[in-house]
Structure formats: structure tokens, C-alpha cells
Motif scaffolding. Structure first.
Motif, PDB file in Angstrom:
ATOM      1  N   VAL A 109       3.401  -7.727  21.681  1.00  0.00           N
ATOM      2  CA  VAL A 109       3.462  -9.150  21.337  1.00  0.00           C
ATOM      3  C   VAL A 109       4.770  -9.398  20.586  1.00  0.00           C
ATOM      4  N   ALA A 110       5.699 -10.128  21.214  1.00  0.00           N
ATOM      5  CA  ALA A 110       6.947 -10.502  20.550  1.00  0.00           C
ATOM      6  C   ALA A 110       6.687 -11.748  19.698  1.00  0.00           C
ATOM      7  N   MET A 111       7.139 -11.709  18.452  1.00  0.00           N
ATOM      8  CA  MET A 111       6.864 -12.835  17.545  1.00  0.00           C
ATOM      9  C   MET A 111       7.906 -12.895  16.435  1.00  0.00           C
ATOM     10  N   ASN A 112       7.940 -14.048  15.777  1.00  0.00           N
ATOM     11  CA  ASN A 112       8.822 -14.184  14.622  1.00  0.00           C
ATOM     12  C   ASN A 112       8.011 -13.959  13.343  1.00  0.00           C
ATOM     13  N   ASP A 113       8.699 -14.016  12.207  1.00  0.00           N
ATOM     14  CA  ASP A 113       8.020 -13.669  10.953  1.00  0.00           C
ATOM     15  C   ASP A 113       6.939 -14.676  10.572  1.00  0.00           C
ATOM     16  N   GLN A 114       7.111 -15.955  10.937  1.00  0.00           N
ATOM     17  CA  GLN A 114       6.075 -16.944  10.654  1.00  0.00           C
ATOM     18  C   GLN A 114       4.822 -16.660  11.485  1.00  0.00           C
ATOM     19  N   GLU A 115       5.025 -16.310  12.748  1.00  0.00           N
ATOM     20  CA  GLU A 115       3.888 -15.988  13.607  1.00  0.00           C
ATOM     21  C   GLU A 115       3.197 -14.713  13.139  1.00  0.00           C
ATOM     22  N   LEU A 116       3.989 -13.727  12.729  1.00  0.00           N
ATOM     23  CA  LEU A 116       3.407 -12.485  12.226  1.00  0.00           C
ATOM     24  C   LEU A 116       2.573 -12.742  10.979  1.00  0.00           C
ATOM     25  N   ALA A 117       3.049 -13.645  10.124  1.00  0.00           N
ATOM     26  CA  ALA A 117       2.310 -13.980   8.908  1.00  0.00           C
ATOM     27  C   ALA A 117       0.986 -14.671   9.225  1.00  0.00           C
ATOM     28  N   ALA A 118       0.882 -15.273  10.422  1.00  0.00           N
ATOM     29  CA  ALA A 118      -0.341 -15.973  10.822  1.00  0.00           C
ATOM     30  C   ALA A 118      -1.353 -15.051  11.497  1.00  0.00           C
ATOM     31  N   VAL A 119      -0.949 -13.801  11.792  1.00  0.00           N
ATOM     32  CA  VAL A 119      -1.863 -12.837  12.390  1.00  0.00           C
ATOM     33  C   VAL A 119      -2.849 -12.350  11.329  1.00  0.00           C
ATOM     34  N   ASN A 120      -4.093 -12.090  11.742  1.00  0.00           N
ATOM     35  CA  ASN A 120      -5.064 -11.491  10.838  1.00  0.00           C
ATOM     36  C   ASN A 120      -4.442 -10.244  10.204  1.00  0.00           C
ATOM     37  N   PRO A 121      -4.178 -10.261   8.898  1.00  0.00           N
ATOM     38  CA  PRO A 121      -3.430  -9.143   8.277  1.00  0.00           C
ATOM     39  C   PRO A 121      -4.181  -7.822   8.296  1.00  0.00           C
ATOM     40  N   HIS A 122      -5.485  -7.870   8.463  1.00  0.00           N
ATOM     41  CA  HIS A 122      -6.286  -6.644   8.463  1.00  0.00           C
ATOM     42  C   HIS A 122      -6.206  -5.914   9.801  1.00  0.00           C
ATOM     43  N   CYS A 123      -5.438  -6.485  10.748  1.00  0.00           N
ATOM     44  CA  CYS A 123      -5.204  -5.836  12.039  1.00  0.00           C
ATOM     45  C   CYS A 123      -3.807  -5.225  12.128  1.00  0.00           C
ATOM     46  N   ILE A 124      -3.028  -5.329  11.062  1.00  0.00           N
ATOM     47  CA  ILE A 124      -1.687  -4.743  11.006  1.00  0.00           C
ATOM     48  C   ILE A 124      -1.755  -3.439  10.220  1.00  0.00           C
ATOM     49  N   LEU A 125      -1.250  -2.375  10.829  1.00  0.00           N
ATOM     50  CA  LEU A 125      -1.394  -1.049  10.230  1.00  0.00           C
ATOM     51  C   LEU A 125      -0.546  -0.910   8.972  1.00  0.00           C
ATOM     52  N   THR A 126      -1.189  -0.479   7.917  1.00  0.00           N
ATOM     53  CA  THR A 126      -0.540  -0.090   6.659  1.00  0.00           C
ATOM     54  C   THR A 126      -0.991   1.339   6.345  1.00  0.00           C
ATOM     55  N   ASP A 127      -0.385   1.930   5.351  1.00  0.00           N
ATOM     56  CA  ASP A 127      -0.808   3.274   4.963  1.00  0.00           C
ATOM     57  C   ASP A 127      -2.275   3.277   4.545  1.00  0.00           C
ATOM     58  N   SER A 128      -2.690   2.232   3.839  1.00  0.00           N
ATOM     59  CA  SER A 128      -4.074   2.191   3.367  1.00  0.00           C
ATOM     60  C   SER A 128      -5.038   1.965   4.532  1.00  0.00           C
ATOM     61  N   LEU A 129      -4.674   1.125   5.490  1.00  0.00           N
ATOM     62  CA  LEU A 129      -5.544   0.917   6.642  1.00  0.00           C
ATOM     63  C   LEU A 129      -5.618   2.186   7.486  1.00  0.00           C
ATOM     64  N   PHE A 130      -4.496   2.877   7.638  1.00  0.00           N
ATOM     65  CA  PHE A 130      -4.490   4.149   8.368  1.00  0.00           C
ATOM     66  C   PHE A 130      -5.468   5.139   7.725  1.00  0.00           C
ATOM     67  N   ALA A 131      -5.410   5.247   6.414  1.00  0.00           N
ATOM     68  CA  ALA A 131      -6.308   6.176   5.708  1.00  0.00           C
ATOM     69  C   ALA A 131      -7.759   5.745   5.867  1.00  0.00           C
ATOM     70  N   ARG A 132      -7.995   4.448   5.762  1.00  0.00           N
ATOM     71  CA  ARG A 132      -9.371   3.957   5.847  1.00  0.00           C
ATOM     72  C   ARG A 132      -9.946   4.149   7.251  1.00  0.00           C
ATOM     73  N   LEU A 133      -9.134   3.923   8.269  1.00  0.00           N
ATOM     74  CA  LEU A 133      -9.610   4.102   9.645  1.00  0.00           C
ATOM     75  C   LEU A 133      -9.880   5.578   9.945  1.00  0.00           C
ATOM     76  N   ASN A 134      -9.067   6.462   9.403  1.00  0.00           N
ATOM     77  CA  ASN A 134      -9.341   7.894   9.580  1.00  0.00           C
ATOM     78  C   ASN A 134     -10.650   8.286   8.901  1.00  0.00           C
ATOM     79  N   GLN A 135     -10.897   7.736   7.726  1.00  0.00           N
ATOM     80  CA  GLN A 135     -12.165   7.999   7.048  1.00  0.00           C
ATOM     81  C   GLN A 135     -13.338   7.447   7.856  1.00  0.00           C
ATOM     82  N   TRP A 136     -13.131   6.288   8.422  1.00  0.00           N
ATOM     83  CA  TRP A 136     -14.165   5.657   9.262  1.00  0.00           C
ATOM     84  C   TRP A 136     -14.473   6.524  10.484  1.00  0.00           C
TER      85      TRP A 136
END
Length: 445
Positions: free
Chosen positions: A373-400
Motif C-alpha cells: 500500500v503506497a501512502m503519504n504520512d497523513q494516510e499512514l497516520a489514519a491507519v489503525n496504529p495497532h496494525c503497524i509493526l513496532t518492537d513491542s507489537l512484534f514481541a507481543r505477537l510472538n508471545q501470542w
């Protein structure tokens, strides 16, 4: 304003299995009914996501589907409790039962076709879930896919969602696996290349004889209309019917593109000269057409290693990297070709190899695992943030995954009622982690 291409990788589900359901997909058929490892598959996918994030790319996660699909089995006449439905279907109609247990939603290149706002008439990012009508097991996916995409891209100011095309093979649509967007930069208007296997309403046109052509011209044209694309930014190109008959079931098994680069096999298309001229004319600049000769890499070797089912990503201007499965590294022919490719002065400067064997054995490489999905920063900011990988989400998904996934799964395990309960418990928790709401049928009553 910044612009990105975000890769949303499919998270492998807790019932990942090898059912050998995909006629025309050689790897899928070859590994039918082998035991799988859902936990290993999910962790391999997560490691690839984390690696791309660590390269500086924006990486997203797309949730899997609920399987076994009890609701499809009930529609097909199996009655009683969930346990009774599973037992009856597995005994009376094992092929149908296996189809309703498919793990195929992990390949999110088939989830939808996406057109960025720079290309569309109303300036929004458009999504059309693929109907996947050619395979029964995949035709079960579009409604849930649409709900998941709407939960991820919910802001109607930036995103527009369409219903999947009519459920008929005349409009067979396999999503982004047959769609590539070319551009100077992700923020500028681009040209969208739709690749199809046959004309559904004209039997006089070329078509494969052994394996099905899953994408029709009519489907491509319909998606282009839905997305508000103009003749100035669309090109249609037919896949070579002969390579479909060699196991090239999607275009992303024989070609991959990014920005101004198309990396493809000599036998990929028919009528490519005219299409390539149109791409450059509409883009307004020359492109890098990198053709792999059959004399160097055969179609069979390309399919076996998934040389083209790779990701082509940009780390900085003029510096692209191929994200390839380790099967490419293990092939003398393909690894030698890639070693030479990065010295040829094209924008492709590196190859990085990843172990995604659990996916490869089921017929999908790195490119199958992601939706771009090609997007600009405003569009990226409008995406559900819990679907964007961060270090904490990576760790939590591995635990899951550690909490809910089995280490090994056989075809006989699919009829185990405990597996259905485990899967639903896992997916219910996942929707809370990713803030998706009630996207699964079992959550919706």
C-alpha cells in the motif's frame, strides 16, 4: 510530505496446514497432507516482518482468517454442534472438509488490489478484495478480508472500500498477485499494470490448456473502473499461457516490479513489447526492464525456487533489495544468477535471503505474504496504529503465537474440536491486540 510503500504481511493462522488444494500450484500439490508447524510458520513470517522494519521500511500486519470454516460447512448441509459438523464433514466429504480448513489467507498478495491516492480520480486509496473464485477454498475469504481491511483502513476521508467482484469465473480476480504499480516516486502518480491469464468473453484469444487462468481481463478492467483509474495510468498485459501450464499460477511467480523496475522472466508474457512501450509513455520516463533469459534460469527453476515471488524494496534512491527465500540461495543456478545481477548496474544492488519454508512448502514465497500500500504520512497516520509493526507489537505477537499455536499439525488434527476452540480463542485475543473489533463470524453471532 513523506511517502512510503507499506508492506502488510499476512500473519499465519493457528491452523496452518498442507492440504494440497491448489491445482496449478506445483509446490502446494507436492506437499499435500504433510505435517505442518503452525508455530514455526507464524514465527518465520514475523521474523521477516521484523527484518524489513529494521531495514527502515514501514511494515504492517494483516490478521488471518478463521479456520476450519464451520459456517461454510453448515451452508453445505452439515448439521449439529460444531463437534458434530467437524466429524461428519471429515468423514463424509474429506476433500470439502480440507478445503474449509485452508491456510491460504496467509498469502495476502491475494487479499485485494490496492490503488494509491495519487492514481485515483477522487484522491483516496482504493481497496477491492479479491473474489478468488477459481478455488473453492479461497473463495471463502473475501467477506472476512473486506471486514479486516475496513478495520485497518477505517477513515473514509482517506480510504475507499469496494465489495469484491461477482462470484463468477468470468470475473476471476486474484488481487495484487496480478497487479504491479510503477512510479518515479511513491508520492507521484503512477501507472498500474494489470496482468491477466485469459479473456473470459472471447474464446478465440490465447488461454492455457493444462492449468486454469485464474485472472481474467474482464476482472482487471472492472477493478480499474472501480478504483477510478484513467486510460492514462493503466496498462493491461496477458500472461503467457504456456508458463501458466508450467505452474505459474499468478504473475508474481514469474515477475516482480517496484518503482521504475520490472524484473521478469523471458517467457512471462505475450505482447510485452507494446505493453512496455505503453508503460514508459504513460509514466513519462524510461524504465529498467530486467529480463531473465530461459538459457540462464528455466521456468521450472524459477517456479521451484520462487525467484520472482520475491519482494523488491527500495532502501534509498537507486538502491533496491530483493527479499528472496533461502530456496534461491540453495539453488546453484539461481544463486549464481542473483550474484551476477547485483553487479550489472541496475537499481537492484542487494539480495537478502529469508527462511519462509513453511510458506514455500504450501506454494507461497515472500511476495505472496505481503500486500503493498503506497501512502503519504497523513494516510499512514489514519491507519489503525495497532496494525503497524513496532518492537513491542512484534514481541507481543510472538508471545501470542507461543501461547496459542501448536508445534505440529497433521491433516487428521483438523477434525479435532479442540483445535477449533484453540483457534477461536487465539483469534479473539488477536482482534483485541490489533483493535479490529468483531471481524470473524464466530464473534458476530
Amino acid at each position: 510530505m513523506q511517502h512510503f510503500e507499506v508492506n502488510f504481511d499476512g500473519l499465519v493462522g493457528p491452523t496452518h496446514n498442507y492440504a494440497g488444494l491448489s491445482f496449478g500450484n506445483v509446490a502446494s500439490l507436492n506437499n499435500a497432507k504433510s505435517s505442518s508447524s503452525p508455530k514455526s510458520a507464524a514465527k518465520q513470517g514475523l521474523r521477516k516482518m521484523k527484518a524489513l522494519k529494521d531495514m527502515g521500511l514501514v511494515q504492517g500486519v494483516l490478521a488471518p482468517q478463521e479456520r476450519p470454516d464451520i459456517y461454510a460447512l453448515r451452508r453445505l448441509g452439515f448439521h449439529g454442534s460444531d463437534k458434530e459438523v467437524l466429524a461428519a464433514a471429515a468423514k463424509e466429504a474429506p476433500a470439502i472438509f480440507r478445503a474449509c480448513c485452508s491456510a491460504s489467507s496467509m498469502w495476502t498478495a491475494n487479499a485485494a488490489t490496492v490503488s494509491p491516492s495519487a492514481d485515483t480520480m477522487n484522491g483516496k486509496i482504493h481497496f477491492t478484495p479479491a473474489n478468488l473464485t477459481n478455488k473453492f477454498h479461497r473463495s471463502l475469504e473475501p467477506d472476512t478480508t473486506g471486514r479486516i481491511l475496513r478495520a485497518m483502513f477505517a477513515n473514509s476521508r482517506y480510504f475507499e472500500h469496494h465489495r469484491h467482484l461477482p462470484d463468477n469465473e468470468h470475473f476471476g480476480d486474484e488481487g495484487a498477485a496480478n497487479h504491479t504499480r510503477f512510479c518515479c516516486d511513491y508520492g507521484f502518480a503512477g501507472v498500474e499494470l494489470f496482468v491477466y491469464g485469459r479473456h473470459a468473453f472471447d474464446d478465440s484469444r490465447p488461454a492455457p490448456k493444462k492449468f486454469p487462468a485464474r485472472q481474467t481481463y474482464e476482472a482487471c478492467a472492472a477493478v480499474a473502473r472501480l478504483h477510478g483509474l484513467s486510460d492514462d495510468n493503466v496498462v493491461f498485459l496477458q500472461q503467457n499461457p504456456d508458463v501458466i501450464d508450467k505452474g505459474v499460477f499468478h504473475n508474481d511467480v514469474i515477475a516482480v516490479g517496484n518503482q521504475d523496475v520490472l524484473f521478469y522472466h523471458e517467457e512471462a508474457f505475450i505482447g510485452q513489447e507494446e505493453a512496455f512501450r505503453a508503460l514508459e509513455e504513460k509514466l513519462g520516463q524510461s524504465m529498467h526492464f530486467i529480463e531473465v533469459p530461459s538459457a540462464l534460469v528455466s521456468v521450472e527453476d524459477a517456479v521451484k525456487t520462487y525467484l520472482f515471488n520475491t519482494q523488491l524494496v527500495t532502501l534509498k534512491p537507486g538502491h533496491m533489495v530483493i527479499i528472496a527465500p533461502t530456496e534461491c540461495q540453495e539453488s546453484d543456478v539461481v544463486s549464481r544468477y542473483l550474484e551476477n545481477l547485483v553487479t550489472q548496474g541496475t537499481p537492484i544492488k542487494e539480495v537478502r535471503y529469508f527462511d519462509v519454508k513453511q510458506s514455500m512448502r504450501n506454494g507461497g514465497g515472500p511476495a505472496c505474504l505481503r500486500l503493498r500500500v503506497a501512502m503519504n504520512d497523513q494516510e499512514l497516520a489514519a491507519v489503525n496504529p495497532h496494525c503497524i509493526l513496532t518492537d513491542s507489537l512484534f514481541a507481543r505477537l510472538n508471545q501470542w503465537v507461543d501461547k496459542h499455536y501448536r508445534d505440529e499439525l497433521s491433516s487428521d488434527d483438523l477434525a479435532d474440536p479442540a483445535l477449533l476452540d484453540e483457534s477461536r480463542m487465539a483469534l479473539d485475543e488477536l482482534t483485541q491486540i490489533m483493535h479490529l473489533g468483531s471481524v470473524y463470524p464466530f464473534q458476530r453471532g
